[in-house]
Design a protein around this motif. Structure first.
Motif, short mmCIF file in Angstrom:
data_model
loop_
_atom_site.label_atom_id
_atom_site.label_comp_id
_atom_site.label_asym_id
_atom_site.label_seq_id
_atom_site.Cartn_x
_atom_site.Cartn_y
_atom_site.Cartn_z
N ALA A 58 26.60 -17.71 -5.59
CA ALA A 58 25.45 -17.16 -6.13
C ALA A 58 24.95 -15.81 -5.45
N SER A 74 16.93 -9.60 -5.51
CA SER A 74 17.98 -9.96 -6.43
C SER A 74 18.75 -11.20 -6.02
N ARG A 78 18.94 -15.09 -7.25
CA ARG A 78 20.14 -15.74 -7.74
C ARG A 78 20.28 -17.00 -7.07
N GLU A 81 18.22 -19.79 -8.44
CA GLU A 81 18.49 -20.37 -9.51
C GLU A 81 19.70 -21.17 -9.54
N THR A 82 20.27 -21.43 -8.39
CA THR A 82 21.29 -22.34 -8.11
C THR A 82 20.71 -23.92 -8.04
#
Length: 226
Positions: A58, A74, A78, A81-82
């Motif tokens: 990610a 950013s 990411r 969001e894992t």
């Protein structure tokens, strides 16, 4: 005269140092020099023995990338969001490398859509990738979930061999469905105590092995069996 000599000496040294550091900073931001590139990304978690491969994927930053072209917000987004990541912190180190520390959810139960089985945290968050096999020692849930399943999960482990899954009904109370299809309707007020009573009832009368369809425990004064 001697004092003036020292003054000019220090003045020249200061100018040379200023030029040196200004050049290094300029080169770094332009992508030159060892501290301007990402050579290593360290990832750590608040628990041991965890597979961090998905988090590394990610991050999405290759070795040799200009360190100052990496958007830390950013990257952190990411990582968050894992599946399984509760919190994360991403830092750029003075040497240009990246350091990422994550706080992970801990699985206390499972959730199923009827085909796959997903590990769940105490607040109902899916914390890992699904499996096609149901683990026998995991309390399984279906459908929507409340914000906290920790207490009912702990209580249900005392009767886990008799639970196929649990279901949150009308966003206010629980049903237990046994492997034989018996539906146990738990009360809204104190489902934990009701599960304790069900454990005692089953130990004394083996009620969950009877040829019945419904055990209604919503009324604390009596238990209805159909």
């Amino acid at each position: 005269m001697k004092r003036n000599l020292w003054f000019w000496l220090y003045f020249i040294i200061a100018i040379l140092l200023a030029i040196y550091f200004a050049t290094r900073i300029t080169m770094t931001f332009m992508g030159y020099g060892p501290i301007s590139t990402v050579r290593n990304i360290s990832i750590s978690a608040d628990t041991d023995n965890k597979d961090l491969t998905a988090i590394a994927s990610a991050v999405g930053v290759a070795s040799g990338t200009n360190a100052y072209s990496v958007n830390l917000e950013s990257v952190n987004k990411r990582v968050l969001e894992t599946p399984g990541v509760r919190e994360s912190a991403t830092r750029r180190l003075p040497n240009g490398n990246l350091s990422i520390h994550v706080y992970l959810y801990r699985a206390v139960a499972g959730w199923t859509d009827g085909t796959y089985y997903y590990p769940l945290s105490a607040d109902g968050t899916i914390v890992n990738s699904p499996s096609e096999e149901k683990k026998p020692d995991v309390v399984m849930f279906r459908g929507n979930l409340p914000n906290d399943i920790s207490d009912v999960t702990k209580a249900a482990t005392n009767i886990i061999s008799n639970i196929d899954y649990m279901e949150w009904i009308d966003n206010r109370r629980w049903n237990i469905v046994t492997p034989d299809g018996i539906i146990v309707m738990l009360p809204e007020d104190d489902p934990v105590a009701a599960i304790g009573s069900l454990v005692v009832l089953n130990n004394q009368h083996n009620i969950l092995s009877k040829n019945i369809k419904v055990i209604d425990m919503r009324d604390s004064a009596r238990i209805l069996v159909k």
